[in-house]
Design a protein around this motif. Structure first.
Motif, PDB file in Angstrom:
ATOM      1  N   GLN A   1       0.814  -1.211   0.000  1.00 23.70           N
ATOM      2  CA  GLN A   1       0.000   0.000   0.000  1.00 23.70           C
ATOM      3  C   GLN A   1       0.850   1.264   0.000  1.00 23.70           C
ATOM      4  O   GLN A   1       0.345   2.353  -0.293  1.00 23.70           O
ATOM      5  CB  GLN A   1      -0.918   0.000   1.223  1.00 23.70           C
ATOM      6  CG  GLN A   1      -0.191  -0.046   2.548  1.00 23.70           C
ATOM      7  CD  GLN A   1      -1.097  -0.297   3.724  1.00 23.70           C
ATOM      8  OE1 GLN A   1      -1.980   0.504   4.017  1.00 23.70           O
ATOM      9  NE2 GLN A   1      -0.893  -1.429   4.414  1.00 23.70           N
ATOM     10  N   PHE A   2       2.143   1.141   0.321  1.00 22.05           N
ATOM     11  CA  PHE A   2       3.024   2.303   0.347  1.00 22.05           C
ATOM     12  C   PHE A   2       3.827   2.439  -0.945  1.00 22.05           C
ATOM     13  O   PHE A   2       4.691   3.316  -1.041  1.00 22.05           O
ATOM     14  CB  PHE A   2       3.969   2.209   1.546  1.00 22.05           C
ATOM     15  CG  PHE A   2       3.248   2.092   2.856  1.00 22.05           C
ATOM     16  CD1 PHE A   2       2.540   3.161   3.373  1.00 22.05           C
ATOM     17  CD2 PHE A   2       3.244   0.893   3.547  1.00 22.05           C
ATOM     18  CE1 PHE A   2       1.855   3.047   4.569  1.00 22.05           C
ATOM     19  CE2 PHE A   2       2.563   0.765   4.749  1.00 22.05           C
ATOM     20  CZ  PHE A   2       1.864   1.847   5.258  1.00 22.05           C
ATOM     21  N   GLN A   3       3.547   1.596  -1.916  1.00 23.14           N
ATOM     22  CA  GLN A   3       4.186   1.695  -3.217  1.00 23.14           C
ATOM     23  C   GLN A   3       3.253   2.396  -4.206  1.00 23.14           C
ATOM     24  O   GLN A   3       2.022   2.350  -4.064  1.00 23.14           O
ATOM     25  CB  GLN A   3       4.525   0.304  -3.771  1.00 23.14           C
ATOM     26  CG  GLN A   3       5.622  -0.414  -3.021  1.00 23.14           C
ATOM     27  CD  GLN A   3       5.957  -1.746  -3.671  1.00 23.14           C
ATOM     28  OE1 GLN A   3       5.071  -2.528  -3.995  1.00 23.14           O
ATOM     29  NE2 GLN A   3       7.241  -2.006  -3.863  1.00 23.14           N
ATOM     30  N   THR A   4       3.834   3.032  -5.188  1.00 20.64           N
ATOM     31  CA  THR A   4       3.050   3.606  -6.279  1.00 20.64           C
ATOM     32  C   THR A   4       2.842   2.506  -7.313  1.00 20.64           C
ATOM     33  O   THR A   4       3.789   2.062  -7.966  1.00 20.64           O
ATOM     34  CB  THR A   4       3.784   4.793  -6.919  1.00 20.64           C
ATOM     35  OG1 THR A   4       4.030   5.784  -5.925  1.00 20.64           O
ATOM     36  CG2 THR A   4       2.951   5.383  -8.036  1.00 20.64           C
ATOM     37  N   VAL A   5       1.606   2.037  -7.423  1.00 20.31           N
ATOM     38  CA  VAL A   5       1.309   0.931  -8.336  1.00 20.31           C
ATOM     39  C   VAL A   5       0.174   1.340  -9.256  1.00 20.31           C
ATOM     40  O   VAL A   5      -0.632   2.224  -8.941  1.00 20.31           O
ATOM     41  CB  VAL A   5       0.906  -0.342  -7.554  1.00 20.31           C
ATOM     42  CG1 VAL A   5       2.078  -0.844  -6.724  1.00 20.31           C
ATOM     43  CG2 VAL A   5      -0.289  -0.085  -6.663  1.00 20.31           C
ATOM     44  N   THR A   6       0.107   0.669 -10.400  1.00 19.43           N
ATOM     45  CA  THR A   6      -0.986   0.906 -11.342  1.00 19.43           C
ATOM     46  C   THR A   6      -2.281   0.359 -10.757  1.00 19.43           C
ATOM     47  O   THR A   6      -2.312  -0.777 -10.284  1.00 19.43           O
ATOM     48  CB  THR A   6      -0.697   0.210 -12.678  1.00 19.43           C
ATOM     49  OG1 THR A   6       0.554   0.681 -13.183  1.00 19.43           O
ATOM     50  CG2 THR A   6      -1.807   0.492 -13.692  1.00 19.43           C
ATOM     51  N   PRO A   7      -3.373   1.146 -10.745  1.00 14.92           N
ATOM     52  CA  PRO A   7      -4.639   0.648 -10.195  1.00 14.92           C
ATOM     53  C   PRO A   7      -5.088  -0.624 -10.896  1.00 14.92           C
ATOM     54  O   PRO A   7      -4.864  -0.811 -12.093  1.00 14.92           O
ATOM     55  CB  PRO A   7      -5.612   1.801 -10.461  1.00 14.92           C
ATOM     56  CG  PRO A   7      -4.747   3.021 -10.591  1.00 14.92           C
ATOM     57  CD  PRO A   7      -3.472   2.538 -11.215  1.00 14.92           C
ATOM     58  N   ASP A   8      -5.689  -1.516 -10.142  1.00 11.65           N
ATOM     59  CA  ASP A   8      -6.204  -2.750 -10.724  1.00 11.65           C
ATOM     60  C   ASP A   8      -7.283  -2.426 -11.745  1.00 11.65           C
ATOM     61  O   ASP A   8      -8.086  -1.508 -11.548  1.00 11.65           O
ATOM     62  CB  ASP A   8      -6.789  -3.652  -9.634  1.00 11.65           C
ATOM     63  CG  ASP A   8      -5.727  -4.164  -8.682  1.00 11.65           C
ATOM     64  OD1 ASP A   8      -4.553  -4.231  -9.096  1.00 11.65           O
ATOM     65  OD2 ASP A   8      -6.064  -4.476  -7.531  1.00 11.65           O
TER      66      ASP A   8
ATOM     67  N   SER B   1      12.375   3.329   3.886  1.00  9.03           N
ATOM     68  CA  SER B   1      12.679   3.906   2.579  1.00  9.03           C
ATOM     69  C   SER B   1      11.961   3.151   1.474  1.00  9.03           C
ATOM     70  O   SER B   1      11.468   2.034   1.674  1.00  9.03           O
ATOM     71  CB  SER B   1      14.187   3.858   2.332  1.00  9.03           C
ATOM     72  OG  SER B   1      14.618   2.504   2.211  1.00  9.03           O
ATOM     73  N   ASP B   2      11.913   3.759   0.297  1.00 10.37           N
ATOM     74  CA  ASP B   2      11.277   3.104  -0.856  1.00 10.37           C
ATOM     75  C   ASP B   2      11.951   1.772  -1.161  1.00 10.37           C
ATOM     76  O   ASP B   2      11.280   0.787  -1.494  1.00 10.37           O
ATOM     77  CB  ASP B   2      11.343   4.016  -2.085  1.00 10.37           C
ATOM     78  CG  ASP B   2      10.441   5.235  -1.947  1.00 10.37           C
ATOM     79  OD1 ASP B   2       9.553   5.217  -1.060  1.00 10.37           O
ATOM     80  OD2 ASP B   2      10.625   6.200  -2.707  1.00 10.37           O
ATOM     81  N   TYR B   3      13.286   1.747  -1.038  1.00 13.09           N
ATOM     82  CA  TYR B   3      14.001   0.503  -1.324  1.00 13.09           C
ATOM     83  C   TYR B   3      13.678  -0.563  -0.284  1.00 13.09           C
ATOM     84  O   TYR B   3      13.486  -1.736  -0.621  1.00 13.09           O
ATOM     85  CB  TYR B   3      15.507   0.753  -1.357  1.00 13.09           C
ATOM     86  CG  TYR B   3      16.309  -0.517  -1.585  1.00 13.09           C
ATOM     87  CD1 TYR B   3      16.361  -1.095  -2.858  1.00 13.09           C
ATOM     88  CD2 TYR B   3      16.987  -1.129  -0.535  1.00 13.09           C
ATOM     89  CE1 TYR B   3      17.076  -2.270  -3.064  1.00 13.09           C
ATOM     90  CE2 TYR B   3      17.698  -2.301  -0.743  1.00 13.09           C
ATOM     91  CZ  TYR B   3      17.741  -2.863  -2.009  1.00 13.09           C
ATOM     92  OH  TYR B   3      18.434  -4.033  -2.221  1.00 13.09           O
ATOM     93  N   ALA B   4      13.584  -0.148   0.992  1.00 16.83           N
ATOM     94  CA  ALA B   4      13.249  -1.115   2.047  1.00 16.83           C
ATOM     95  C   ALA B   4      11.855  -1.682   1.826  1.00 16.83           C
ATOM     96  O   ALA B   4      11.634  -2.897   1.981  1.00 16.83           O
ATOM     97  CB  ALA B   4      13.336  -0.438   3.412  1.00 16.83           C
ATOM     98  N   ILE B   5      10.925  -0.834   1.443  1.00 14.91           N
ATOM     99  CA  ILE B   5       9.560  -1.311   1.175  1.00 14.91           C
ATOM    100  C   ILE B   5       9.548  -2.252  -0.020  1.00 14.91           C
ATOM    101  O   ILE B   5       8.895  -3.312   0.000  1.00 14.91           O
ATOM    102  CB  ILE B   5       8.618  -0.107   0.953  1.00 14.91           C
ATOM    103  CG1 ILE B   5       8.387   0.621   2.281  1.00 14.91           C
ATOM    104  CG2 ILE B   5       7.285  -0.558   0.356  1.00 14.91           C
ATOM    105  CD1 ILE B   5       7.583   1.887   2.163  1.00 14.91           C
ATOM    106  N   TYR B   6      10.287  -1.893  -1.079  1.00 12.79           N
ATOM    107  CA  TYR B   6      10.370  -2.762  -2.256  1.00 12.79           C
ATOM    108  C   TYR B   6      10.932  -4.133  -1.871  1.00 12.79           C
ATOM    109  O   TYR B   6      10.395  -5.176  -2.283  1.00 12.79           O
ATOM    110  CB  TYR B   6      11.254  -2.106  -3.316  1.00 12.79           C
ATOM    111  CG  TYR B   6      11.577  -3.006  -4.481  1.00 12.79           C
ATOM    112  CD1 TYR B   6      10.673  -3.170  -5.525  1.00 12.79           C
ATOM    113  CD2 TYR B   6      12.781  -3.710  -4.529  1.00 12.79           C
ATOM    114  CE1 TYR B   6      10.959  -4.007  -6.602  1.00 12.79           C
ATOM    115  CE2 TYR B   6      13.078  -4.547  -5.587  1.00 12.79           C
ATOM    116  CZ  TYR B   6      12.160  -4.695  -6.615  1.00 12.79           C
ATOM    117  OH  TYR B   6      12.452  -5.541  -7.657  1.00 12.79           O
TER     118      TYR B   6
END
Length: 385
Positions: A42-49, A167-172
């Motif tokens: 949920q904390f990533q920028t993803v394309t909506p389903d 961080s973004d990398y940690a979340i990834y």
């Protein structure tokens, strides 16, 4: 004087109904964003389903995400205030309340480590210890403390913090590891990975901890104001108007479902939902329509734990391994199946027993003696229509 758990006949329907309805929202969001996929996705920028999956996901994020948890926090504060008042004549009141929170903390830690690391019970127990002294304070001090806690929560993104968000990398990395381990791992593999995720998850709890405390205190104030009793009966039209206005205002604060949920919209919306249920419970028709939710709410502790057990078996590798393979529509269907099953089971169980099994154990450990468990003459398992 002997003190014991409250009898079913003395329970307040609005509180049980609200808790039962909130449990549906908790189930829906936990499945959608914390079991079906990684909790960190949920904390990533993803394309909506695409298609209906996107519609369901958007609706849950707009109307349910964080609102159900806010309701649960509010109701926990109400529960603390009820216990405090019921023990008013006991010289052991503080000891019993501390014991109640210690037992909750124990259950929370077991749930957090062995069942599911998205647990909220541990946070509630710790926040309960912070809120406990305010039960002895006058209402104006409780109101000031609640305002400060909620204001800090809303303003937190603009304030310096002692703890950094992952961080973004940690979340990834966390998302990728979850995608590899959760759908195929054994129970020990899943357990090991859940423990590895804990530092990042505890960071998330840090950023919502002040909100939890603030809502506990609001719940205490609402109980003192008798918003579940005569006050609600006298002012049910006003409460209804306030509820509708709060929902409209809350939606206006969050025009985009994927905005930062750390702002005020979830709290305002949750307040609106609570006001509508409280107002409805003051009418014979409303109380009758909401009665189905009361058994689920009376067994909320048991039902919450069982939701984690069932969802873990469905989504993790030691069960069906559906992690990452289920869309939002299928997930919502699964939510409805589980919740309806809990409605039926809760009604059948409470037709025969006085408490849910975990609720009974919680009370037994709190009071130091076993309360009545089986209802008299309850051998036939029948539920009142």
């Amino acid at each position: 004087m002997t003190h014991a758990p409250i009898a079913a006949a003395r329970r307040i329907g609005a509180i049980d109904a609200l808790r039962g309805l909130a449990l549906f929202g908790v189930l829906a969001i936990n499945l959608e964003s914390e079991f079906r996929v990684s909790i960190f996705r949920q904390f990533q920028t993803v394309t909506p389903d695409p298609g209906w999956n996107g519609v369901v996901n958007t609706a849950l994020m707009l109307f349910v995400e964080m609102k159900a948890f806010a309701l649960f926090s509010f109701l926990f504060g109400v529960g603390l205030a009820i216990q405090f008042d019921r023990l008013a004549t006991s010289p052991r009141r503080t000891i019993l309340l501390v014991r109640r929170l210690l037992v909750l903390l124990l259950f929370g830690l077991i749930h957090l480590v062995l069942i599911w690391n998205g647990d909220i019970l541990t946070e509630y127990a710790l926040a309960g210890f912070v809120a406990l002294p305010f039960l002895f304070a006058p209402s104006w001090i409780v109101a000031v403390a609640a305002t400060i806690a909620l204001a800090f929560y809303v303003l937190q993104p603009m304030l310096p913090s002692a703890i950094s968000f992952p961080s973004d990398y940690a979340i990834y990395t966390l998302v990728q590891s979850a995608n590899q381990i959760y759908p195929t791992g054994s129970f020990l593999d899943v357990l090991r990975h859940r423990v590895q995720e804990l530092p990042a998850i505890l960071t998330l709890h840090y950023f919502v901890f002040s909100r939890t405390i603030g809502l506990f205190l609001v719940g205490i104030l609402c109980w003192r104001a008798d918003l579940f009793g005569a006050t609600a009966q006298r002012h049910r039209t006003l409460i209804l108007i306030v509820g509708v206005a709060a929902i409209a205002f809350g939606l206006a604060l969050a025009p985009r479902p994927h905005d930062d949920p750390g702002l005020g919209s979830p709290i305002v919306l949750a307040a609106g939902y609570a006001a509508l249920v409280i107002a409805a419970e003051q009418t014979a028709m409303g109380a009758r329509w909401l009665r189905w939710a009361e058994p689920v709410g009376r067994m909320a502790f048991t039902n919450y734990i069982m939701q984690s057990v069932v969802l873990g078996f469905i989504f993790y590798g030691y069960g069906f391994g559906l992690f990452g393979r289920l869309g939002s529509v299928a997930g919502l269907c699964l939510v409805l199946i589980i919740y309806v099953a809990q409605i039926v089971i809760s009604r059948l169980w409470l037709a025969r027993f006085t408490h849910g099994p975990i609720e009974w154990l919680w009370r037994a450990l709190m009071y130091g003696r076993a309360p009545t468990f089986r209802k008299a003459g309850s051998h036939p398992v029948t539920a009142r229509p």
